[in-house]
Design a protein around this motif. Sequence first.
Motif, PDB file in Angstrom:
ATOM      1  N   ARG A 268     -23.556 -57.101  12.989  1.00  0.00           N
ATOM      2  CA  ARG A 268     -22.554 -56.386  12.185  1.00  0.00           C
ATOM      3  C   ARG A 268     -22.577 -56.807  10.721  1.00  0.00           C
ATOM      4  NH1 ARG A 268     -16.845 -55.940  14.717  1.00  0.00           N
ATOM      5  NH2 ARG A 268     -16.766 -54.353  13.095  1.00  0.00           N
ATOM      6  N   VAL A 269     -23.643 -57.490  10.310  1.00  0.00           N
ATOM      7  CA  VAL A 269     -23.748 -57.893   8.897  1.00  0.00           C
ATOM      8  C   VAL A 269     -24.189 -56.664   8.096  1.00  0.00           C
ATOM      9  CG1 VAL A 269     -24.981 -59.361   7.245  1.00  0.00           C
ATOM     10  CG2 VAL A 269     -24.286 -60.279   9.469  1.00  0.00           C
ATOM     11  N   PRO A 270     -23.411 -56.245   7.111  1.00  0.00           N
ATOM     12  CA  PRO A 270     -23.766 -55.039   6.355  1.00  0.00           C
ATOM     13  C   PRO A 270     -25.171 -55.160   5.769  1.00  0.00           C
ATOM     14  CG  PRO A 270     -21.598 -55.857   5.703  1.00  0.00           C
ATOM     15  CD  PRO A 270     -22.186 -56.887   6.613  1.00  0.00           C
ATOM     16  N   GLY A 271     -25.909 -54.067   5.809  1.00  0.00           N
ATOM     17  CA  GLY A 271     -27.274 -54.079   5.289  1.00  0.00           C
ATOM     18  C   GLY A 271     -28.264 -54.287   6.417  1.00  0.00           C
ATOM     19  N   VAL A 272     -29.500 -54.577   6.007  1.00  0.00           N
ATOM     20  CA  VAL A 272     -30.582 -54.690   6.980  1.00  0.00           C
ATOM     21  C   VAL A 272     -31.055 -56.142   7.052  1.00  0.00           C
ATOM     22  CG1 VAL A 272     -32.961 -53.984   7.475  1.00  0.00           C
ATOM     23  CG2 VAL A 272     -31.317 -52.307   6.628  1.00  0.00           C
ATOM     24  N   SER A 273     -31.154 -56.661   8.259  1.00  0.00           N
ATOM     25  CA  SER A 273     -31.738 -57.998   8.450  1.00  0.00           C
ATOM     26  C   SER A 273     -33.032 -57.830   9.241  1.00  0.00           C
ATOM     27  CB  SER A 273     -30.800 -58.898   9.249  1.00  0.00           C
ATOM     28  OG  SER A 273     -29.556 -59.046   8.602  1.00  0.00           O
ATOM     29  N   ILE A 274     -34.080 -58.466   8.755  1.00  0.00           N
ATOM     30  CA  ILE A 274     -35.367 -58.426   9.464  1.00  0.00           C
ATOM     31  C   ILE A 274     -35.669 -59.844   9.932  1.00  0.00           C
ATOM     32  CG2 ILE A 274     -37.828 -57.855   9.279  1.00  0.00           C
ATOM     33  CD1 ILE A 274     -37.045 -55.999   6.940  1.00  0.00           C
ATOM     34  N   LEU A 275     -35.959 -59.981  11.214  1.00  0.00           N
ATOM     35  CA  LEU A 275     -36.185 -61.319  11.774  1.00  0.00           C
ATOM     36  C   LEU A 275     -37.580 -61.392  12.375  1.00  0.00           C
ATOM     37  CD1 LEU A 275     -33.078 -60.251  12.819  1.00  0.00           C
ATOM     38  CD2 LEU A 275     -32.912 -62.711  13.132  1.00  0.00           C
ATOM     39  N   THR A 276     -38.274 -62.484  12.054  1.00  0.00           N
ATOM     40  CA  THR A 276     -39.613 -62.636  12.617  1.00  0.00           C
ATOM     41  C   THR A 276     -39.897 -64.105  12.883  1.00  0.00           C
ATOM     42  OG1 THR A 276     -41.906 -61.894  12.401  1.00  0.00           O
ATOM     43  CG2 THR A 276     -40.888 -62.804  10.425  1.00  0.00           C
ATOM     44  N   GLY A 277     -41.147 -64.390  13.260  1.00  0.00           N
ATOM     45  CA  GLY A 277     -41.520 -65.769  13.534  1.00  0.00           C
ATOM     46  C   GLY A 277     -43.030 -65.908  13.487  1.00  0.00           C
ATOM     47  N   ASP A 278     -43.539 -67.022  13.978  1.00  0.00           N
ATOM     48  CA  ASP A 278     -44.990 -67.249  13.915  1.00  0.00           C
ATOM     49  C   ASP A 278     -45.707 -66.427  15.000  1.00  0.00           C
ATOM     50  OD1 ASP A 278     -44.632 -68.626  16.303  1.00  0.00           O
ATOM     51  OD2 ASP A 278     -44.915 -70.616  15.424  1.00  0.00           O
ATOM     52  N   ALA A 279     -47.024 -66.595  15.086  1.00  0.00           N
ATOM     53  CA  ALA A 279     -47.807 -65.758  16.005  1.00  0.00           C
ATOM     54  C   ALA A 279     -47.319 -65.919  17.449  1.00  0.00           C
ATOM     55  CB  ALA A 279     -49.281 -66.122  15.890  1.00  0.00           C
ATOM     56  N   SER A 280     -46.959 -67.136  17.836  1.00  0.00           N
ATOM     57  CA  SER A 280     -46.485 -67.356  19.207  1.00  0.00           C
ATOM     58  C   SER A 280     -45.172 -66.608  19.444  1.00  0.00           C
ATOM     59  CB  SER A 280     -46.312 -68.863  19.447  1.00  0.00           C
ATOM     60  OG  SER A 280     -45.281 -69.135  20.362  1.00  0.00           O
ATOM     61  N   LEU A 281     -44.236 -66.744  18.521  1.00  0.00           N
ATOM     62  CA  LEU A 281     -42.929 -66.099  18.696  1.00  0.00           C
ATOM     63  C   LEU A 281     -43.060 -64.570  18.684  1.00  0.00           C
ATOM     64  CD1 LEU A 281     -39.943 -66.515  19.126  1.00  0.00           C
ATOM     65  CD2 LEU A 281     -39.650 -66.863  16.687  1.00  0.00           C
ATOM     66  N   ARG A 282     -44.043 -64.077  17.911  1.00  0.00           N
ATOM     67  CA  ARG A 282     -44.222 -62.614  17.844  1.00  0.00           C
ATOM     68  C   ARG A 282     -44.886 -62.056  19.102  1.00  0.00           C
ATOM     69  NH1 ARG A 282     -47.631 -62.090  13.829  1.00  0.00           N
ATOM     70  NH2 ARG A 282     -47.407 -64.122  12.864  1.00  0.00           N
ATOM     71  N   ARG A 283     -45.297 -62.932  20.008  1.00  0.00           N
ATOM     72  CA  ARG A 283     -45.835 -62.477  21.304  1.00  0.00           C
ATOM     73  C   ARG A 283     -44.770 -62.541  22.398  1.00  0.00           C
ATOM     74  NH1 ARG A 283     -50.608 -65.462  19.779  1.00  0.00           N
ATOM     75  NH2 ARG A 283     -49.757 -67.344  20.698  1.00  0.00           N
ATOM     76  N   ARG A 284     -43.618 -63.172  22.134  1.00  0.00           N
ATOM     77  CA  ARG A 284     -42.646 -63.430  23.207  1.00  0.00           C
ATOM     78  C   ARG A 284     -41.682 -62.255  23.408  1.00  0.00           C
ATOM     79  NH1 ARG A 284     -40.449 -69.380  22.409  1.00  0.00           N
ATOM     80  NH2 ARG A 284     -39.549 -68.893  24.430  1.00  0.00           N
ATOM     81  N   PRO A 285     -41.207 -62.072  24.650  1.00  0.00           N
ATOM     82  CA  PRO A 285     -40.420 -60.870  24.960  1.00  0.00           C
ATOM     83  C   PRO A 285     -39.054 -60.839  24.262  1.00  0.00           C
ATOM     84  CG  PRO A 285     -40.438 -62.379  26.828  1.00  0.00           C
ATOM     85  CD  PRO A 285     -41.404 -62.936  25.823  1.00  0.00           C
ATOM     86  N   MET A 286     -38.778 -59.753  23.565  1.00  0.00           N
ATOM     87  CA  MET A 286     -37.503 -59.572  22.865  1.00  0.00           C
ATOM     88  C   MET A 286     -36.677 -58.442  23.460  1.00  0.00           C
ATOM     89  SD  MET A 286     -37.245 -61.907  20.721  1.00  0.00           S
ATOM     90  CE  MET A 286     -38.432 -63.247  20.664  1.00  0.00           C
ATOM     91  N   GLY A 287     -37.319 -57.615  24.303  1.00  0.00           N
ATOM     92  CA  GLY A 287     -36.599 -56.492  24.927  1.00  0.00           C
ATOM     93  C   GLY A 287     -35.379 -56.997  25.688  1.00  0.00           C
ATOM     94  N   ARG A 288     -35.473 -58.222  26.224  1.00  0.00           N
ATOM     95  CA  ARG A 288     -34.370 -58.796  26.999  1.00  0.00           C
ATOM     96  C   ARG A 288     -33.099 -58.988  26.175  1.00  0.00           C
ATOM     97  NH1 ARG A 288     -36.752 -64.480  28.987  1.00  0.00           N
ATOM     98  NH2 ARG A 288     -38.306 -63.138  29.940  1.00  0.00           N
ATOM     99  N   ILE A 289     -33.212 -59.070  24.838  1.00  0.00           N
ATOM    100  CA  ILE A 289     -31.977 -59.058  24.028  1.00  0.00           C
ATOM    101  C   ILE A 289     -31.781 -57.711  23.331  1.00  0.00           C
ATOM    102  CG2 ILE A 289     -31.781 -61.556  23.608  1.00  0.00           C
ATOM    103  CD1 ILE A 289     -32.735 -60.669  20.636  1.00  0.00           C
ATOM    104  N   VAL A 290     -32.894 -57.053  22.976  1.00  0.00           N
ATOM    105  CA  VAL A 290     -32.784 -55.801  22.212  1.00  0.00           C
ATOM    106  C   VAL A 290     -32.079 -54.727  23.040  1.00  0.00           C
ATOM    107  CG1 VAL A 290     -34.137 -53.898  21.215  1.00  0.00           C
ATOM    108  CG2 VAL A 290     -34.719 -56.285  20.673  1.00  0.00           C
TER     109      VAL A 290
END
Length: 444
Positions: free
Chosen positions: A110-132
Amino acid sequence: MHRTDVVKVFPQPGLPSLTMRVPGDKSISHRAAILGAMAAGETVLEGYLNSADCLATLKALSQLGVKIERQGERVRIASSGVAGWQEPDDILDLGNSGTGLRLLAAAVCRVPGVSILTGDASLRRRPMGRIVRPLQDMGAKISGRRQGELAPLVVDGNGASLRGREFKLAVASAQVKTALLLAGLSADGWTVVEEPALSRDHTERLFRYLGVEMRQEAGRGRVAVAGGQRLRSFHLRIPGDISSAAFFLSAYAPVPGAEIVVEKVGVNPTRTGILQVLQRMGARVEVANLVEEGGEPRADIRLVGGNLKATEIGGAEIPLLIDELPVLSVVATQARGVTVIKDAAELRVKESDRIEVLADCLGRLGVKVEKTPDGLIIPGPQRIRSGEVDSRGDHRIAMAMATAALWAEGPVSIEGAGWVDTSYPGFFSTLARVTRVEQEERRA
Ligand code: S3P
């Protein structure tokens, strides 16, 4: 340390008696920083873990406009509350940290505006659908690569509102549970999370400490939080991380008569599965000087090694020791009989695919293990040969292999040893108190 550093660890058959402490708990550090930043007022944390993961969370919070001052392990957080968080002027990079990314993605809904969140190569392979997916269900405008399955994640908080929902999680995950509870704090109505087995409950304990309106059934993986709540600022001393202590406790467990005391460690029952398992295998474990602060118990743990026997680890025990399975697999190589680890498919989506990487690393040291889809089968006792292994960017693999080196026939070189800084800066200097540790030239 640099991540690509190579460290050579020498065997130490007769481990000397050791009294030690470990740095602050990683899970509690993340939660305390995020909740302190969501609260209005000044929060002070002591014993904060200064590891790469927890520092990435502090940096992201300061990008959201929260004032953070850190002096060693003391962190002061001054915030006007989550409603005052600002649109970050750059991407929030959580590095290697699944906890940081998953919890913050929910906190910024609920933070106004756009937040983009990322991480290193390992984190970018891990499942996020479980929170999305569940956050979308609550009304959040959150998306990510591959239909929301992978980071980077994009959260659009403009005009966003959240509705409380009831969720039944497919896997016991404290990160998913916490993400939904954090979103639930600013939703309309109640948010209910039910897990198939109880996972670490640090969030629930902190909520209770802060007087958050919630419901919880003792011992059951079901928790509900009321929406529309404001958090109060707080003071918290964070206990030592039992997941860091685990490497040293495990190192001593198969050495008959060897004695170790780890002081001031968190002994929350949702984290102490390792103590039960080491005891079941034949080590002597005592917990003394128990105190409770901020809802979290901490104590001194004394372990005396013994002749270990194999065990089976599975079912509801898995979430209580999920991060200790790499080092427990290594301990199992020294136990008489066949150790079976099952119901642990989650190991495949950690900082590395820990089932594959463990089998590979142990194999390089001449240890035979059988991989299964959800665990490992480890016959013992087996000799551990001298050799070279690669952490594959996984801090807990690097530390588990350093533990194995202590009982090996010769030195073990660990490539990517610097990744230990993810959760346990200072691991190798403490290890150097009991054995010879040599830092070799950094490899490209
Ligand atoms: C954590 C939960 C666990 C654990 C991780 C930290 C947390 O992950 O493996 O190291 O702080 O909530 P999952 O929630 O994915 O099981």
